[in-house]
Scaffold this active site. Sequence first.
Site, PDB file in Angstrom:
ATOM      1  N   ASP A 173       0.952  -1.093   0.176  1.00  0.00           N
ATOM      2  CA  ASP A 173      -0.221  -0.025   0.190  1.00  0.00           C
ATOM      3  C   ASP A 173       0.855   1.049   0.379  1.00  0.00           C
ATOM      4  O   ASP A 173       1.789   1.512   0.160  1.00  0.00           O
ATOM      5  CB  ASP A 173      -0.580   0.130   1.543  1.00  0.00           C
ATOM      6  CG  ASP A 173      -1.840   0.751   1.065  1.00  0.00           C
ATOM      7  OD1 ASP A 173      -2.367   1.961   0.559  1.00  0.00           O
ATOM      8  OD2 ASP A 173      -3.251   0.133   0.866  1.00  0.00           O
ATOM      9  N   HIS A 244      -3.100   3.279  -4.476  1.00  0.00           N
ATOM     10  CA  HIS A 244      -2.361   2.904  -3.566  1.00  0.00           C
ATOM     11  C   HIS A 244      -1.032   2.475  -3.810  1.00  0.00           C
ATOM     12  O   HIS A 244      -0.890   0.505  -2.771  1.00  0.00           O
ATOM     13  CB  HIS A 244      -3.527   1.379  -2.496  1.00  0.00           C
ATOM     14  CG  HIS A 244      -4.678   2.583  -1.774  1.00  0.00           C
ATOM     15  ND1 HIS A 244      -4.175   2.542  -1.247  1.00  0.00           N
ATOM     16  CD2 HIS A 244      -6.166   2.455  -2.257  1.00  0.00           C
ATOM     17  CE1 HIS A 244      -5.888   3.646  -0.850  1.00  0.00           C
ATOM     18  NE2 HIS A 244      -6.332   2.982  -1.453  1.00  0.00           N
ATOM     19  N   GLU A 307     -10.254   2.426  -4.961  1.00  0.00           N
ATOM     20  CA  GLU A 307      -9.755   4.120  -4.032  1.00  0.00           C
ATOM     21  C   GLU A 307      -8.902   4.704  -5.132  1.00  0.00           C
ATOM     22  O   GLU A 307      -7.564   5.103  -4.729  1.00  0.00           O
ATOM     23  CB  GLU A 307      -9.255   4.027  -3.144  1.00  0.00           C
ATOM     24  CG  GLU A 307     -10.597   3.746  -2.243  1.00  0.00           C
ATOM     25  CD  GLU A 307      -9.874   4.189  -0.645  1.00  0.00           C
ATOM     26  OE1 GLU A 307     -11.729   4.087   0.081  1.00  0.00           O
ATOM     27  OE2 GLU A 307      -8.971   4.037  -0.007  1.00  0.00           O
ATOM     28  N   TRP A 373     -17.163  -4.068  -1.167  1.00  0.00           N
ATOM     29  CA  TRP A 373     -17.102  -3.464   0.001  1.00  0.00           C
ATOM     30  C   TRP A 373     -17.568  -2.598   1.062  1.00  0.00           C
ATOM     31  O   TRP A 373     -17.876  -2.052   1.499  1.00  0.00           O
ATOM     32  CB  TRP A 373     -15.386  -2.774   0.630  1.00  0.00           C
ATOM     33  CG  TRP A 373     -14.804  -1.964  -0.407  1.00  0.00           C
ATOM     34  CD1 TRP A 373     -14.451  -1.569  -2.002  1.00  0.00           C
ATOM     35  CD2 TRP A 373     -14.997  -0.198  -0.306  1.00  0.00           C
ATOM     36  NE1 TRP A 373     -13.890  -0.951  -2.134  1.00  0.00           N
ATOM     37  CE2 TRP A 373     -14.002   0.718  -1.380  1.00  0.00           C
ATOM     38  CE3 TRP A 373     -15.390   0.570   0.820  1.00  0.00           C
ATOM     39  CZ2 TRP A 373     -13.638   1.326  -1.270  1.00  0.00           C
ATOM     40  CZ3 TRP A 373     -14.343   1.463   0.928  1.00  0.00           C
ATOM     41  CH2 TRP A 373     -14.356   2.289   0.066  1.00  0.00           C
ATOM     42  N   ASP A 400     -12.391  -2.117  11.683  1.00  0.00           N
ATOM     43  CA  ASP A 400     -11.372  -0.881  12.070  1.00  0.00           C
ATOM     44  C   ASP A 400     -12.610   0.116  12.578  1.00  0.00           C
ATOM     45  O   ASP A 400     -12.641   1.384  13.691  1.00  0.00           O
ATOM     46  CB  ASP A 400     -10.263   0.224  11.078  1.00  0.00           C
ATOM     47  CG  ASP A 400     -10.793  -0.116   9.679  1.00  0.00           C
ATOM     48  OD1 ASP A 400     -11.872  -0.861   9.729  1.00  0.00           O
ATOM     49  OD2 ASP A 400     -10.606   1.063   8.574  1.00  0.00           O
ATOM     50  N   TRP A 448      -8.613  -3.334   8.764  1.00  0.00           N
ATOM     51  CA  TRP A 448      -7.740  -2.343   7.935  1.00  0.00           C
ATOM     52  C   TRP A 448      -7.172  -1.736   9.506  1.00  0.00           C
ATOM     53  O   TRP A 448      -7.230  -1.506  10.290  1.00  0.00           O
ATOM     54  CB  TRP A 448      -8.450  -1.035   7.562  1.00  0.00           C
ATOM     55  CG  TRP A 448      -9.102  -1.114   5.932  1.00  0.00           C
ATOM     56  CD1 TRP A 448     -10.397  -1.436   5.677  1.00  0.00           C
ATOM     57  CD2 TRP A 448      -8.360  -1.731   5.172  1.00  0.00           C
ATOM     58  NE1 TRP A 448     -10.431  -1.753   4.824  1.00  0.00           N
ATOM     59  CE2 TRP A 448      -9.155  -1.744   3.927  1.00  0.00           C
ATOM     60  CE3 TRP A 448      -6.888  -1.906   4.629  1.00  0.00           C
ATOM     61  CZ2 TRP A 448      -9.171  -2.798   3.124  1.00  0.00           C
ATOM     62  CZ3 TRP A 448      -7.053  -2.450   2.772  1.00  0.00           C
ATOM     63  CH2 TRP A 448      -8.276  -2.565   2.098  1.00  0.00           C
ATOM     64  N   THR A 449      -5.647  -1.717   9.474  1.00  0.00           N
ATOM     65  CA  THR A 449      -4.926  -1.092  10.245  1.00  0.00           C
ATOM     66  C   THR A 449      -4.278   0.475  10.693  1.00  0.00           C
ATOM     67  O   THR A 449      -3.670   0.162  11.488  1.00  0.00           O
ATOM     68  CB  THR A 449      -3.641  -2.573  10.840  1.00  0.00           C
ATOM     69  OG1 THR A 449      -2.937  -2.468   9.440  1.00  0.00           O
ATOM     70  CG2 THR A 449      -4.042  -3.547  10.889  1.00  0.00           C
TER      71      THR A 449
HETATM   72  C1  ACM Z   1     -11.327  -0.108   1.051  1.00  0.00           C
HETATM   73  O1  ACM Z   1     -11.890  -0.004   1.589  1.00  0.00           O
HETATM   74  N1  ACM Z   1     -10.711   0.671   0.735  1.00  0.00           N
HETATM   75  C2  ACM Z   1     -11.013  -1.551  -0.320  1.00  0.00           C
END
Ligand code: ACM
Length: 541
Positions: A173, A244, A307, A373, A400, A448-449
């Site tokens: 990322d 990303h 994104e 998502w 998250d 997601w961290t």
């Molecule tokens: C994402 O949450 N951008 C896949």
Amino acid sequence: MLLPRARHRFTATGDSPRHDYELTVSAGIAADAELIPVGELLQAALRPATGLALPVGPAGDIRLAIDGSLSAEAYRLRVTRDGVEIAGGSPAGVFYGCQSLVQLLPPEIHRRARVDGVRWTVPVAEVDDEPRFAWRGTMLDVVRHFMPKHDVMRFIDLMAMHKLNVLHFHLTDDQGWRVEIRKYPRLTEVGGWRHESAIGAEPDAPGDGRPHGGFYTQADLREIVDYAAARFVTVVPEIESPGHVQAALAAYPELGVVDGPFEVWPKWGINPNVLNAEESTVQFFLDVFDEVMDIFPSPFIGVGGDECPREQWAASPRVQQRIRELGLADDSSVQNWFIGRLGERLRERGRRIFAWDEVLEGELADDALVLSWRGMAGAAVAARRGYDVISCPDDVVYLDYRQSDGPDEPIPVSIPVTVRDAYRFNPVPVELDETEARHVLGGQANIWTEYMDSPRTVDFFAFPRLCAIAEVLWSGAGGDEHDFMMRLDEHLRRLDAIGVEYRHDAGPRPWQRRPGIQGRPETRAQREAHIARLLAGLPGA
Ligand code: ACM
């Protein structure tokens, strides 16, 4: 799944010792050659706390067997006072039967040194069980915060205990590149660490001034893949593209549209820096994916796709020239052209594209597997258009997101997703007909961290919500919430014995809070408006 819910029956109460099976010094595990690895995992699970040797061999009172009349992941568990029989449609089914057997023992079974004074009894029971969904996943982002190898393997153990079978491993990322690529060593030499990390979710969040990094060697990753496979977990790697990618640009700036230098990004959010459309950039990523496919035997390979801002492509005369050369319609086609090129290589090697639902906005190979998502819209659109899809709606399974609307949640983002909300997950959009619904292969939780700076914090955000999601993926949606919460109470004793630092129902413990660190909470209406804006480009949403 916690204790088996569906299609099971306990034939006797557990409170009469005469109706229990008891593990004793004479206990052993009977398994033929094909099932010896599963038998050895059961032995390893039962041995430390009981102190019993439990030899695995041709005879024993815990008998493991394959029953070809069962579906591959199904199992039949029979406990009588004289022993235990576990039959599965394949070694995976037998393994899941073993997980249920462990759950029927006292929770102290999970301690890793001998526990005295416990009778290791299993209530007489008949369980017939099989999963509702083939894809029972968890995405783990090891970029925003690196998770050391031994913690990844611990996480795989926890997944397997919950009968989850796919680890979607988010490896690259803007904030880091975590997989060794031999042809391009700077990806990890430069891209493997950042000089600091933002603390908090605001765009102007201050940096912590502390370098953060780490990566897995190819030997580490092969070890993780094999460790997971022994527990019937498939590791699906994800290499993000064409957005990303700032960590890759920091290492190899020639991959970008604008001139570097770039830094491995120390902030969170959506980054404008994307890949260019040069043939050399495609070739670079084909080389990367070749090495990735050598490491990961998964039939699906993640290529990203979420994104990806288009502003740099729109503003670049060179990208516009490439768009004309390639005969693409406009900037919006660059992303799917790039992913399509990767997809051709994946298909040559017998693999399928796995990508976020933005890829539905352009041309997409028929065999792509889509991750819905942005709520469930992508799941409905994908299934109707004939694509296989995995449901991971942000408002239900993004772990998250804050766990309550209380003031003590650490770095609270988006809407509250409670354990009860997670249990209401329904991976299949209600509006689909039966044929369309068959395209929904299952679902996954996404971890997601950005705001999880250690495995301890991952425990806090993941559990117990992941228990609820795992149960839905195994037993199906629509279970009795009250019944689940009661079984969860018991299950938490197991997590205590393992040492999982889950969120307690009463709220975060003092050391699980982050006083003074700004989050970015939203109301449900704000989140819905945000997702609606994101979905504006998705036809049929
Ligand atoms: C994402 O949450 N951008 C896949």
